[in-house]
Design an enzyme around this catalytic site. Structure first.
Site, PDB file in Angstrom:
ATOM      1  N   TYR A  94     -86.833  28.348  37.412  1.00  0.00           N
ATOM      2  CA  TYR A  94     -88.154  27.866  37.815  1.00  0.00           C
ATOM      3  C   TYR A  94     -88.758  27.043  36.676  1.00  0.00           C
ATOM      4  O   TYR A  94     -89.356  26.003  36.902  1.00  0.00           O
ATOM      5  CB  TYR A  94     -89.076  29.042  38.161  1.00  0.00           C
ATOM      6  N   ASN A 115     -90.044  25.991  51.237  1.00  0.00           N
ATOM      7  CA  ASN A 115     -88.972  25.062  51.595  1.00  0.00           C
ATOM      8  C   ASN A 115     -88.684  25.173  53.098  1.00  0.00           C
ATOM      9  O   ASN A 115     -88.251  26.222  53.565  1.00  0.00           O
ATOM     10  CB  ASN A 115     -87.714  25.386  50.789  1.00  0.00           C
ATOM     11  N   CYS A 123     -82.828  25.855  47.809  1.00  0.00           N
ATOM     12  CA  CYS A 123     -83.764  26.622  46.983  1.00  0.00           C
ATOM     13  C   CYS A 123     -83.118  27.902  46.429  1.00  0.00           C
ATOM     14  O   CYS A 123     -83.603  28.456  45.441  1.00  0.00           O
ATOM     15  CB  CYS A 123     -85.040  26.938  47.757  1.00  0.00           C
ATOM     16  N   HIS A 124     -82.011  28.330  47.024  1.00  0.00           N
ATOM     17  CA  HIS A 124     -81.315  29.522  46.512  1.00  0.00           C
ATOM     18  C   HIS A 124     -80.713  29.271  45.122  1.00  0.00           C
ATOM     19  O   HIS A 124     -80.371  30.219  44.430  1.00  0.00           O
ATOM     20  CB  HIS A 124     -80.221  29.975  47.498  1.00  0.00           C
ATOM     21  N   GLU A 151     -70.956  29.871  46.705  1.00  0.00           N
ATOM     22  CA  GLU A 151     -70.826  28.634  45.939  1.00  0.00           C
ATOM     23  C   GLU A 151     -70.108  28.818  44.598  1.00  0.00           C
ATOM     24  O   GLU A 151     -69.955  27.868  43.841  1.00  0.00           O
ATOM     25  CB  GLU A 151     -72.218  28.028  45.697  1.00  0.00           C
TER      26      GLU A 151
END
Length: 158
Positions: A94, A115, A123-124, A151
């Site tokens: 952040y 979002n 946003c994850h 990912e």
């Protein structure tokens, strides 16, 4: 009625490991990705989004080409662009985004929560300096962890 037909009837584009996903759109592109059902049920945009989400959850794609139409004030649009610039499998804090955009980390956290197109606008991939932060998925942070593991960013969580 087939599962696919039932899904279209109720506005679910794809059943995923995180639960069903639906979407809303205009002719220009996707305006929202929803946990559950949405208004987009058929047509080329629905087929593209469904295919790309299926590839994403299968771990065989790193990006989306479906057109999106994020809305909001200038800060929100700039923030969403910054999120889309975070590469697949990488994260930012952040604070990183706050410094980049010249706002507070709290503003970044609030923008993440607002979002409208999660997963497609990733946003994850935004974490707290000493915690995972929150997530809008139905299971909250558990869904964020699942997406980061998918990912290959799970090493960052240990």
């Amino acid at each position: 009625m087939t599962d696919a037909a039932a899904n279209r009837r109720f506005g679910v584009l794809l059943n995923t490991p995180l639960g069903p996903l639906g979407a809303d759109s205009t002719q220009a592109g996707i305006t929202a990705l929803r946990w559950g059902a949405g208004g987009l049920t058929d047509g080329p945009m629905a087929r593209t989004l469904t295919s790309e989400l299926a590839e994403y959850f299968a771990g065989s794609t790193a990006g989306f080409t479906v057109p999106i139409v994020p809305t909001g004030r200038p800060f929100q649009r700039a923030f969403l662009q910054a999120l889309m610039a975070i590469p697949y499998g990488e994260t930012r804090t952040y604070g990183d985004l706050a410094r980049q955009l010249g706002v507070s980390a709290q503003a970044v956290g609030q923008a993440c929560g607002a979002n409208p197109i999660p997963i497609v606008i990733p946003c994850h991939r935004v974490l707290g300096a000493s915690s995972l932060g929150g997530y809008s998925g139905p299971r909250g942070v558990e869904d964020k962890i699942a997406l980061l593991k998918l990912e290959g960013a799970a090493g960052l969580l240990i």
